[in-house]
Design a protein around this motif. Structure first.
Motif, short mmCIF file in Angstrom:
data_model
loop_
_atom_site.label_atom_id
_atom_site.label_comp_id
_atom_site.label_asym_id
_atom_site.label_seq_id
_atom_site.Cartn_x
_atom_site.Cartn_y
_atom_site.Cartn_z
N ARG A 155 16.10 12.20 68.01
CA ARG A 155 17.36 12.16 67.12
C ARG A 155 18.14 10.87 67.26
O ARG A 155 18.54 10.07 66.29
N LEU A 156 18.33 10.40 68.36
CA LEU A 156 19.12 9.04 68.80
C LEU A 156 18.41 8.12 68.38
O LEU A 156 18.81 7.06 67.86
N SER A 157 16.97 7.96 68.49
CA SER A 157 16.19 6.83 68.15
C SER A 157 16.26 6.63 66.62
O SER A 157 16.34 5.59 66.02
N GLU A 158 16.44 7.58 65.84
CA GLU A 158 16.40 7.64 64.27
C GLU A 158 17.82 7.29 63.87
O GLU A 158 18.14 6.68 63.11
N GLU A 159 18.84 7.64 64.61
CA GLU A 159 20.21 7.23 64.47
C GLU A 159 20.51 5.76 64.61
O GLU A 159 21.43 5.18 63.93
N LEU A 160 19.83 5.42 65.55
CA LEU A 160 19.79 3.76 65.78
C LEU A 160 18.81 2.68 64.91
O LEU A 160 19.23 1.70 64.78
N ARG A 161 18.24 3.66 64.00
CA ARG A 161 17.27 2.75 63.35
C ARG A 161 17.96 1.89 62.42
O ARG A 161 17.51 0.53 62.37
N PRO A 162 19.05 2.24 61.57
CA PRO A 162 19.94 1.13 60.69
C PRO A 162 20.66 0.14 61.67
O PRO A 162 20.67 -1.09 60.99
N TRP A 163 20.73 0.48 62.97
CA TRP A 163 21.33 -0.69 63.71
C TRP A 163 20.44 -1.63 64.54
O TRP A 163 21.00 -2.42 65.23
#
Length: 220
Positions: A155-163
């Motif tokens: 979930r953290l990896s997906e949340e960081l994708r736009p950044w």
């Protein structure tokens, strides 16, 4: 292409759909809700409203994603230390790496925070995402139980994708080079080509990633 079932109106009472929640999937773009149907090999399940790919299982995708993630880590670390650009003007030349550019503003007050933010967006976050993918998919590929807190890591990896903005950095550098091409001679260093390859690998990684399949693997 194999689209999912046409969206069906849901019952108004939440308790009526509670037992079937695990069989539903929502489109991340238009929020249409479907009953998930696992596509066959080589097929994809797409949203009937906006054509967003919802499920796209691939054979040996886990091994391919881990290989790409390892390559991303190697390229980012090497590109951070290797010369990025060399500028020559009036008989003088200077070469600089991404790390040198960030450290040049280390003692510049508020600008130092900007340098750290740029370094995080183009170096640390891509590496962190790649390491999280390896951590999550490693046990899955080896047919072992998921690693501790694997769901939170994914979930953290997906949340960081736009950044993760390595590709934005490369585009910005290309625009800047066009503007200074008439003022000085610019030579691309090894790190520039590493970042270019990194952009391709990030696109490949996002194309191979079937997030629905990963979540289902973590549930099992």
């Amino acid at each position: 292409m194999t689209p999912l079932d046409v969206p069906q109106p849901l019952p108004p009472a939440p308790q009526a759909i509670g037992p079937d929640l695990a069989a539903l999937i929502a489109c991340p773009r238009c929020d249409a809700v479907y009953r998930a149907v696992q596509p066959g090999p080589g097929e994809r399940a797409v949203c009937a409203r906006c054509n967003t790919v919802l499920i796209a299982p691939r054979r040996r995708a886990g091994q391919q994603l881990i290989a790409v993630a390892v390559a991303v880590v190697v390229l980012v670390v090497a590109a951070t230390l290797a010369p990025f650009l060399a500028i020559e003007v009036a008989g003088r030349s200077n070469a600089s790496s991404v790390l040198d550019a960030a450290l040049a503003f280390a003692a510049a007050g508020p600008v130092a925070m900007l340098a750290l933010a740029v370094a995080a967006l183009i170096v640390f976050i891509p590496v962190l995402r790649a390491l999280l993918v390896i951590y999550v998919l490693g046990p899955v590929v080896l047919d072992r139980p998921p690693a501790p807190h694997a769901a939170a890591a994914f979930r953290l990896s997906e949340e960081l994708r736009p950044w993760s903005m390595a590709e934005i950095f490369v585009i910005g550098c290309a625009i800047a080079l066009v503007k200074i091409a008439d003022l000085a001679q610019v030579h691309f260093g090894p790190a520039f080509w590493m970042f270019a390859a990194l952009v391709v690998l990030v696109v490949v990684q996002d194309g191979f990633m079937c997030r629905y399949s990963v979540w289902k693997s973590l549930e099992r």
